[in-house]
Design a protein around this motif. Sequence first.
Motif, mmCIF file in Angstrom:
data_model
loop_
_atom_site.group_PDB
_atom_site.id
_atom_site.type_symbol
_atom_site.label_atom_id
_atom_site.label_comp_id
_atom_site.label_asym_id
_atom_site.label_seq_id
_atom_site.Cartn_x
_atom_site.Cartn_y
_atom_site.Cartn_z
ATOM 1 N N ASP A 140 11.482 55.836 62.399
ATOM 2 C CA ASP A 140 11.736 54.950 62.379
ATOM 3 C C ASP A 140 11.033 54.467 60.773
ATOM 4 O OD1 ASP A 140 12.415 51.792 62.334
ATOM 5 O OD2 ASP A 140 11.118 51.460 64.261
ATOM 6 N N SER A 184 12.095 51.349 59.771
ATOM 7 C CA SER A 184 12.266 49.728 59.561
ATOM 8 C C SER A 184 11.613 48.887 58.663
ATOM 9 C CB SER A 184 12.899 49.011 60.188
ATOM 10 O OG SER A 184 11.585 49.736 61.887
ATOM 11 N N GLY A 185 10.011 49.477 58.334
ATOM 12 C CA GLY A 185 9.590 48.800 58.210
ATOM 13 C C GLY A 185 9.598 49.361 56.689
ATOM 14 N N ARG A 233 25.395 48.477 66.715
ATOM 15 C CA ARG A 233 24.649 47.530 67.556
ATOM 16 C C ARG A 233 25.667 47.054 69.511
ATOM 17 N NH1 ARG A 233 21.072 45.033 64.514
ATOM 18 N NH2 ARG A 233 20.919 44.089 62.411
ATOM 19 N N ARG A 287 18.336 50.273 56.333
ATOM 20 C CA ARG A 287 17.000 49.212 57.018
ATOM 21 C C ARG A 287 18.163 49.057 57.876
ATOM 22 N NH1 ARG A 287 15.641 48.811 51.513
ATOM 23 N NH2 ARG A 287 17.064 46.381 51.182
ATOM 24 N N ASP A 288 19.446 48.337 57.575
ATOM 25 C CA ASP A 288 20.056 47.433 58.497
ATOM 26 C C ASP A 288 19.977 48.772 59.764
ATOM 27 O OD1 ASP A 288 19.717 45.584 57.105
ATOM 28 O OD2 ASP A 288 21.664 44.768 56.527
ATOM 29 N N THR A 329 18.438 51.091 61.283
ATOM 30 C CA THR A 329 17.418 51.580 61.504
ATOM 31 C C THR A 329 17.459 50.378 62.761
ATOM 32 O OG1 THR A 329 16.764 52.617 59.758
ATOM 33 C CG2 THR A 329 15.804 52.022 61.313
ATOM 34 N N SER A 330 17.116 48.975 61.794
ATOM 35 C CA SER A 330 16.649 47.989 63.077
ATOM 36 C C SER A 330 17.815 47.952 64.295
ATOM 37 C CB SER A 330 17.335 46.709 62.079
ATOM 38 O OG SER A 330 17.284 45.947 63.319
#
Length: 311
Positions: A16, A18-19, A271, A304-305, A307-308
Amino acid sequence: MTQQPQQPFSRPGAVDLSGLQAPGTSPGAAPGGPAGVSGAYTVQVDEQNFQTVLESSMNAAVLLVFSSARSPESVRLADDLQVLSNEFEGRFLLGRVDVDASPQIAQAMQIPSVPLVILVAQGRPVPLLQNAAPIEDLRAAINQVFAQLTQGGFTGRHQPRAGGEVDAETGEALLDPRYAPAQDALERGDIAGAVAEYQKLVDANPADAEAAAGLAMAQLLHRTDGVDLNAARAAAAAAPDDVAAQVMVADLDLLGGHVDDAFNRLIELVRRTSEGDRDRARTHLIGLFGAVGNDDPRVQRARRDLTSALF
């Protein structure tokens, strides 16, 4: 519609990130190393290209070596592995990670100390070495590891990271003659022929980034050939969770230049869905990343989106 993309089809890794948002060098940048050592199969890893390096392990192995200037032993190990990366001629890509410059990577990978070497194969990281050793011992250990991988059928190689030839007058990249049959097919409007030609190249060398990218775009053209845009949009509006309907509109949006719309549609589908549908939407989206190019800022933002959305 015949523009050839520049980056490989890829799949997400297992970490992960995302950060991780700090800028860094491009995936092709070679790190500093001992004098006279080529970086053809070495990449300096930072937060920006880390995910791409992990994804390259789907077809061929990656060794991540974590080092710090505060640990001369770890730097020496990284230098020796860089030498070996050339000897093995693409059997593995060496990713050099400076834990001082990229502490977030060390944190994401839960690195307790340096030196440390991690083998990544098909997205799965496995600790390999925790101490420096003479280069002869390193060579023997790597040979043993790749003998086991070969027995398991994992035999891919990475392409050299050196730049291609350019036209002396225009400065533009020259087309590799290997890709000429596929490019000619696209120019004739023979999309199925282009898919077949690119597929031959990928089958011959799964690590051929340009061929994989060309295949991703040719397959996109083939999927959308003859599709009515209005009918596709109506079908997608009527069935918002139907993966086939949504990915078709995403494909058409991408071809129409609406890249963000295509990406956002599939991210939202990820999602909303679960299990098999979610995985199909994710995999298709990663394929579109490959068609656009992994260095494109829209792809980096969408990664990134995604991964979120997944986590």
